[in-house]
Motif scaffolding. Structure first.
Motif, PDB file in Angstrom:
ATOM      1  N   ARG A  59      19.198   0.359 -16.930  1.00 26.67           N
ATOM      2  CA  ARG A  59      17.974  -0.424 -16.725  1.00 26.67           C
ATOM      3  C   ARG A  59      16.727   0.433 -16.852  1.00 26.67           C
ATOM      4  O   ARG A  59      15.652  -0.067 -17.202  1.00 26.67           O
ATOM      5  CB  ARG A  59      17.972  -1.076 -15.339  1.00 26.67           C
ATOM      6  N   LYS A 378      16.461  -8.296 -18.196  1.00 27.92           N
ATOM      7  CA  LYS A 378      17.479  -7.257 -18.330  1.00 27.92           C
ATOM      8  C   LYS A 378      17.660  -6.461 -17.047  1.00 27.92           C
ATOM      9  O   LYS A 378      18.782  -6.104 -16.677  1.00 27.92           O
ATOM     10  CB  LYS A 378      17.115  -6.332 -19.486  1.00 27.92           C
ATOM     11  N   VAL A 379      16.542  -6.174 -16.374  1.00 28.58           N
ATOM     12  CA  VAL A 379      16.656  -5.468 -15.094  1.00 28.58           C
ATOM     13  C   VAL A 379      17.447  -6.326 -14.112  1.00 28.58           C
ATOM     14  O   VAL A 379      18.287  -5.822 -13.353  1.00 28.58           O
ATOM     15  CB  VAL A 379      15.265  -5.126 -14.536  1.00 28.58           C
TER      16      VAL A 379
END
Length: 464
Positions: A59, A378-379
């Motif tokens: 991440r 995405k995180v």
């Protein structure tokens, strides 16, 4: 602005083609956010804690790649525009990288960890970002009309789950058919990436950038620092970032934990997960199809808030009978309709945030806003996956590659509790964010002021 919107009405065929782009993305990314962890632990023999560390550390790279890609796309110039060409340029690398994730070598644990770190980041941090950020901003380059963007968002969310239906629900039956080993996963993934590449090509061919930027704005180069400031001071950007994160966190929690739940609590690792996942995605499609009529009557924010409350109330029913597959079937039926409302409205909200930023700052940031929001997407996936694998490791989970098919009671309880409490926390957070989101009410006045401003700029250019 009204004249431009009227001239750029999006046909149903083009809306379908645009939605096919997200179908393509979700054929691959649906596997990443749901079944990849199961593949790593139970077929490639990688410990849950290693998988969690790889996804968490990734991440750090992934967060910066979305913002970088936002700047890159905003500065792209080609005969196809600035967002659209990336679909063509990246579709083949995306397919190759996705298959490489499943070709984990039979070697030491350390080298396996290095391999999955490299291939996971190649697929998600680099190539997926280079497709998804421009794909998201493409809708704002096709039209500036809020309702037309809502329709693109709705069609995107109608067709997006189809990608997960194609891959996630059919993967386990195909894996069993091809031999139920690592090579079976590779063969299955090869099928999915061919379909994904064809859909991306179709999206590229049918979706054209028609929004014309005023010469003054087009020739003005906004410094990086000013662009970042414009992004972080856009209060509604933070709302959509949180909401998109919540959407993908829900998919990650349910998609990752449910295969383990079916395998170790329901005692079925062949068809139950596929049936539940298929049901959820079908209901989300039907919910998205109902969304346009609901949006016209109550607005994006109110529809999404009602959906979040429905998701919370319906999921509470899980506690009444957590060991019945048929009860899960009923709960999934109701909860998925609530979840579908955020899925159908989130990208329309982002389009409104682009216009809000333009009104507030005087310059457009389509790709940077979508890139920044994708960071949350995405995180959210990475941190959620890391937390879940960490919890499994803490509870004493044993990989089935060791030959053991029996889990300690602590691991089974952990799998159960993740599914029970995870969605409640997620949709509670969504409801809080939506209570402070007021852009729907402000948007008509913002649109009127932008029209007045742009008319003045056009008159000024004509006089010159």
């Amino acid at each position: 602005m009204k004249k431009e919107a009227a001239a750029d009405r999006i046909s149903v065929g083009t809306r379908i083609a645009y939605g096919c782009g997200d179908t393509a993305c979700n054929i691959v990314y649906g596997m990443i956010s749901s079944l990849l962890t199961l593949f790593y632990t139970d077929y490639a023999g990688i410990s849950p804690i290693t998988v969690g560390i790889v996804m968490l550390v990734s991440r750090v790279f992934d967060g910066s790649s979305d913002l970088i890609m936002g700047f890159v796309v905003d500065r792209t110039k080609s005969r196809w525009g600035k967002s659209r060409p990336w679909l063509l340029w990246m579709m083949v690398p995306y397919g190759i990288a996705a298959v490489l994730m499943y070709t984990v070598p039979h070697t030491t644990d350390f080298l396996k960890g290095i391999y999955i770190f490299v291939t996971y980041n190649l697929t998600t941090t680099v190539i997926y970002t280079a497709i998804n950020v421009p794909y998201g901003s493409l809708s704002t380059m096709m039209t500036r009309d809020s309702y037309q963007q809502d329709m693109l968002s709705v069609f995107r969310m109608i067709l997006s789950p189809v990608g997960r239906i194609i891959s996630v629900t059919a993967t386990m039956p195909l894996v069993k058919l091809f031999g139920d080993d690592q090579s079976a996963w590779i063969k299955t993934m090869c099928i999915w990436v061919v379909i994904a590449m064809l859909l991306l090509l179709y999206c590229f061919l049918k979706c054209e950038e028609t929004v014309k930027i005023q010469k003054k704005e087009a020739n003005e180069k906004i410094p990086v620092g000013q662009s970042i400031k414009g992004l972080v001071t856009n209060k509604y950007f933070w709302c959509v970032l949180g909401l998109w994160s919540i959407q993908v966190i829900h998919q990650t929690v349910v998609g990752t934990d449910l295969p383990y739940y079916c395998k170790y609590i329901f005692g079925n690792d062949s068809w139950m997960y596929s049936v539940l996942y298929f049901l959820e995605t079908v209901i989300m499609i039907l919910g998205a199809m109902a969304c346009p009529a609901l949006i016209k009557r109550w607005g994006k924010r109110n529809v999404t808030l009602a959906g979040s409350i429905l998701a919370i109330v319906s999921h509470l029913a899980v506690f009444l009978n957590p060991y019945s597959f048929y009860w899960f079937f009923a709960v999934t039926l109701i909860r998925s309709f609530g979840v579908s409302q955020l899925s159908a409205t989130i990208f329309g909200m982002m389009g409104d945030v682009v216009e809000y930023g333009y009104w507030k700052n005087g310059y457009r940031q389509e790709s940077l806003i979508f890139g920044g929001a994708s960071l949350g997407f995405k995180v959210g996936t990475g941190i959620t996956s890391a937390i879940m694998t960490g919890l499994l490791t803490y509870s004493g989970y044993i990989s089935s590659t060791t030959g053991s098919m029996t889990q300690p009671e602590s691991a089974v309880h952990m799998i159960e509790n993740i599914y029970k409490y995870g969605p409640l926390i997620i949709w509670g957070a969504a409801a809080v964010i939506l209570l402070v989101y007021r852009l729907d009410k402000e948007f008509p006045q913002i649109t009127a002021e932008l029209e007045e401003r742009e008319s003045a700029e056009i008159s000024e250019e004509e006089n010159i």
